[in-house]
Write an enzyme that holds these catalytic residues in place. Sequence first.
Site, PDB file in Angstrom:
ATOM      1  N   LYS A 154       0.910  -1.251  -0.136  1.00  0.00           N
ATOM      2  CA  LYS A 154       0.025   0.101   0.178  1.00  0.00           C
ATOM      3  C   LYS A 154       0.846   1.296  -0.118  1.00  0.00           C
ATOM      4  O   LYS A 154       2.222   1.181   0.538  1.00  0.00           O
ATOM      5  CB  LYS A 154      -0.971   0.142   1.185  1.00  0.00           C
ATOM      6  CG  LYS A 154      -0.267   0.304   2.508  1.00  0.00           C
ATOM      7  CD  LYS A 154      -1.251   0.378   3.607  1.00  0.00           C
ATOM      8  CE  LYS A 154      -0.410   0.273   5.017  1.00  0.00           C
ATOM      9  NZ  LYS A 154       0.241   1.564   5.563  1.00  0.00           N
TER      10      LYS A 154
ATOM     11  N   HIS B 293      -6.076  -1.255   6.335  1.00  0.00           N
ATOM     12  CA  HIS B 293      -6.144  -2.210   7.320  1.00  0.00           C
ATOM     13  C   HIS B 293      -7.488  -2.621   8.237  1.00  0.00           C
ATOM     14  O   HIS B 293      -8.138  -3.684   8.336  1.00  0.00           O
ATOM     15  CB  HIS B 293      -5.217  -2.277   8.501  1.00  0.00           C
ATOM     16  CG  HIS B 293      -3.602  -2.119   8.093  1.00  0.00           C
ATOM     17  ND1 HIS B 293      -3.390  -2.597   7.033  1.00  0.00           N
ATOM     18  CD2 HIS B 293      -2.621  -1.307   8.421  1.00  0.00           C
ATOM     19  CE1 HIS B 293      -2.108  -2.422   6.770  1.00  0.00           C
ATOM     20  NE2 HIS B 293      -1.675  -1.444   7.574  1.00  0.00           N
TER      21      HIS B 293
HETATM   22  C1  BG6 Z   1       1.441   0.013   8.710  1.00  0.00           C
HETATM   23  C2  BG6 Z   1       1.346   1.276   9.101  1.00  0.00           C
HETATM   24  O1  BG6 Z   1       0.978  -0.336   7.508  1.00  0.00           O
HETATM   25  O2  BG6 Z   1       1.018  -0.618   9.893  1.00  0.00           O
HETATM   26  C3  BG6 Z   1       1.886   1.917  10.155  1.00  0.00           C
HETATM   27  O3  BG6 Z   1       1.880   2.326   7.858  1.00  0.00           O
HETATM   28  C4  BG6 Z   1       1.488   1.026  11.366  1.00  0.00           C
HETATM   29  O4  BG6 Z   1       1.704   3.300  10.409  1.00  0.00           O
HETATM   30  C5  BG6 Z   1       1.525  -0.541  11.047  1.00  0.00           C
HETATM   31  O5  BG6 Z   1       2.174   1.354  12.677  1.00  0.00           O
HETATM   32  C6  BG6 Z   1       0.754  -1.344  12.088  1.00  0.00           C
HETATM   33  O6  BG6 Z   1       1.078  -2.612  12.051  1.00  0.00           O
HETATM   34  P1  BG6 Z   1       1.200  -3.782  13.019  1.00  0.00           P
HETATM   35  O7  BG6 Z   1       1.372  -4.940  12.305  1.00  0.00           O
HETATM   36  O8  BG6 Z   1       2.508  -3.383  13.896  1.00  0.00           O
HETATM   37  O9  BG6 Z   1      -0.059  -3.637  13.932  1.00  0.00           O
END
Ligand code: BG6
Length: 488
Positions: free
Chosen positions: A156, A248
């Site tokens: 993304k 997400h």
């Molecule tokens: C990423 C974002 O896709 O996901 C980040 O760009 C974020 O800003 C991260 O911190 C969170 O992922 P996880 O797996 O650490 O919850």
Amino acid sequence: MTVVVVEARGAVHGMADPHVVVLFGATGDLAKRKLLPGLFHLSNSHLAPEIRIVATSLDDLDTEGFKKVAEKACKEFSTRKITNESWKDFVDRLSYVPVGAGADALAKAVKEHRGQMPEGTRVLAYLSVPPKAALAAITTLDKAGLAQEANVIMEKPFGTDLASAKSLNSSIHEVLKERQIFRIDHFLGKEPAQNILAFRFANGLFEPIWNRNFIDHIQIDVPEKLTLEGRAVFYEPTGAYKDMVVTHLMQILAFVAMESPTALDAKSITIEKTKVFDSMRPLDPKRVVRGQYKGYRDEPGVDPESETETFIALECFIDNWRWAGVPFFLRTGKSLAAGQRIISIAFHEPPSSMFPANSGVGEHGPDHLTFDLADASKVSLSFYGKRPGPGMKLDKLSLQFAMQETENVGDVLEAYERLILDAMRGDHTLFTTADGIERLWAVSQPLLDNPPPVKGYEMFTWGPNAIHQLIAPRAWRLPFERVWRSKK
Ligand code: BG6
């Protein structure tokens, strides 16, 4: 409580063919934190086929120089033990080609690896680069003669609105077929996210109550303690909505809200997810709270008058028969009081209560089913039960499950590992689609056109005060009143 772990790929779980992975952006942040440690683990594990890696990036390094970068990254970020032996085995599989060396050099490096690998070795390209560079990387693959055959994982953001997403998709389709493209959303690779499917569809208990008749509202809440972490160039034009929500959180929402698919395969799951996105009501900017942590504008690389949101909370609706009238509250942000990833399903309260006013009934909110998407992967069902002793006092009790307590916990793959493996198998089940993403941008348009002003919030709090009005008369589950139980 027992949760059955079902392979989201359905029956397809054969070993993938051996692979040369071409890693674009190999010296970038994601590669260092997740991809190189992930490839190291896969390469050493019995779950993956033979893997060799051609790393490439703008950095002017040679293979030896890159091996040092990879070693430092894996030692710093791998969650697995690295022995001399396992490291030696991995490092011998790496080579590096700087982008400046051109497509021919890349083709030569892939060919050299293939020459030492079994027949039938395939190519997986991982584009760990920003969208503009992704198109250049696809052109390089094409010039290297690899675009016809390679599966390609793309990171993304997939555009910044509907028009740019459409234009990006059509440029990609000039070179690659849709079946070759794996748009990654790493939340879908998280073990607990897949457990939502198992939980919902492998049990007869929950599906009958999974609808507006029994559910009052749903929260998808992903606060992060992290601040900007030096990512101003990416974050300033992106902000919390585009970084986390349209990606997400909405993908997770689809797993929570979709109808049961006809099979656990990519096509059937995608059809159901797309129906959820199609039924989503366009966002109402009046039901959105945007926030910015105090001090954000002083971060290096940030505009002193920046209006980028580092926090967002919003209400959205899915206008179908299952969910009509049930609000979904989504929240995420940086520099908040805790790092958590929860989905909380709040059930209706009983229609009338015979318990005396001071019994404690209802005092701790409605009954909840909570999924914790953190790596420890927990599920909890909370309900009112009788406090032992005379009279009728009620306490909030819970049934809890933690994946860490299961026998197979050692087989858990990190999200990126799981998804790389799936792309090697050609399995799209846990990837997003061009149509789904375009629909999410369409739903987002009213907010993109009319974003409410950002409200400041103190660092390491729960965001601007307006979040309470947004959800009232209900309340945010986080911070939890009671902590998760840990096994004694
Ligand atoms: C990423 C974002 O896709 O996901 C980040 O760009 C974020 O800003 C991260 O911190 C969170 O992922 P996880 O797996 O650490 O919850």
